[in-house]
Design a protein around this motif. Structure first.
Motif, short mmCIF file in Angstrom:
data_model
loop_
_atom_site.label_atom_id
_atom_site.label_comp_id
_atom_site.label_asym_id
_atom_site.label_seq_id
_atom_site.Cartn_x
_atom_site.Cartn_y
_atom_site.Cartn_z
N LYS A 1 3.73 1.54 -1.54
CA LYS A 1 4.16 1.70 -2.93
C LYS A 1 3.01 2.24 -3.79
CE LYS A 1 6.21 -0.71 -6.87
NZ LYS A 1 5.29 -0.11 -7.83
N SER A 2 1.81 1.71 -3.57
CA SER A 2 0.65 2.20 -4.32
C SER A 2 0.41 3.68 -4.04
CB SER A 2 -0.60 1.40 -3.96
OG SER A 2 -0.45 0.04 -4.33
N ASP B 1 3.05 5.71 -5.87
CA ASP B 1 2.77 5.72 -7.31
C ASP B 1 1.61 6.64 -7.65
OD1 ASP B 1 4.81 3.91 -7.68
OD2 ASP B 1 3.49 2.15 -7.87
N LEU C 1 0.82 -1.21 0.00
CA LEU C 1 0.00 0.00 0.00
C LEU C 1 0.86 1.26 0.00
CD1 LEU C 1 -2.84 -1.08 2.45
CD2 LEU C 1 -2.90 -0.95 -0.05
#
Length: 298
Positions: free
Chosen positions: A72-73, A76, A70
């Motif tokens: 990393k999400s 991004d 999460l």
């Protein structure tokens, strides 16, 4: 239920703070609102993500496994939003332009340098082609804007700015016309001519202007490229007629440029886009620079 950015931010904040109270303060939320976000995220995942008691908050095993994913999400998505905002504000993006070779070799380099100075993240895709191809590339959406020559009659194209490119005569320094301050239509009609190939916007203007004379024209050759025309003139084949903005007209020290004393020797030029299409913000900024360049005195 779908995951959303705010709920993911809430989970990361609680995990990092180890407290709903401190995480709510960091996110500028009330603690009940933060609790609702975490529960919504747990419902979406289908598993408990935090073990809570009156003293502390700890991630469950599922929460620990999901946290790096999460995070990393979240990074991004924040990068996507930042890039989208930059594009929306004209601070980044790609400018796709189709333009006449005369413009590409004269004004365009300085325009690009100035644009990149102000917008370092801008990227250019350039197609330097004849006017009919400029129009086709914009019409087919292979370019967002075009700098074209001649009258714009295509109903699918919208003219953003119109201007005029004066044509000049180019001849060797020892040519009879080199002694004149300005040359006339009759002077040109009596000289061997090196004209750019039929189908180009320059040739269309020249043909229309020369049609006013009753002289039988002596067209020595019809090269495709302006630099070739200049080389033919240097070789003594005749006089050529080119846009005054073309770098080629001043590329040879042994040649001189003469104004033509006739109003018909002027090529309409225009900035165009496809009708009904919205330009990227960065392209809009570049169009304003193009307008200023076209309006500047020469």
């Amino acid at each position: 239920m779908d995951l959303n950015l705010r709920d993911i931010r809430a989970l990361v904040a609680v995990a990092e703070a180890g407290s709903f109270t401190r995480a709510a303060e960091r996110l500028h939320l009330s603690q009940p609102a933060l609790t609702v976000q975490i529960r919504r995220l747990e419902d979406a995942v289908g598993a408990r993500l935090f073990d809570r008691n009156s003293r502390n908050v700890a991630l469950t095993p599922t929460g620990r496994e999901l946290l790096p994913l999460l995070r990393k999400s979240l990074r991004d998505m924040e990068n996507v939003l930042r890039d989208a905002r930059a594009m929306g504000e004209g601070e980044s993006g790609t400018i796709r332009i189709a333009c006449l070779p005369t413009f590409a070799a004269s004004a365009l380099p300085e325009l690009i340098i100035g644009m990149k100075r102000d917008v370092p993240r801008v990227v250019f895709q350039i197609r330097d082609v004849v006017a009919s191809t400029v129009n086709a590339l914009v019409r087919n959406e292979e370019a967002d804007i075009g700098l074209t020559g001649g009258e714009v009659l295509d109903p699918l194209l919208e003219v953003l700015h119109a201007g005029v490119d004066r044509l000049v005569a180019v001849c060797p320094k020892d040519h009879a016309l080199a002694k004149k301050r300005r040359v006339s239509l009759a002077d040109l009609a009596r000289s061997p001519l090196v004209l750019t190939a039929p189908g180009t916007s320059v040739r269309a203007v020249v043909d229309a202007a020369l049609s006013e004379t009753r002289e039988a024209l002596d067209i020595a050759c019809e090269p495709t490229y302006m630099m070739t025309a200049v080389a033919m003139v240097r070789g003594g084949l005749g006089v050529t007629i080119l846009p005054e903005t073309a770098r080629e007209v001043r590329a040879e020290p042994g040649l001189v440029v003469k104004a033509i004393d006739h109003a018909a020797f002027a090529r309409p030029i225009a900035i165009v886009k496809k009708r009904g299409r919205t330009l990227p913000a960065v392209t809009e900024r570049f169009v304003e620079r193009m307008r200023a360049t076209m309006n500047a005195p020469r």
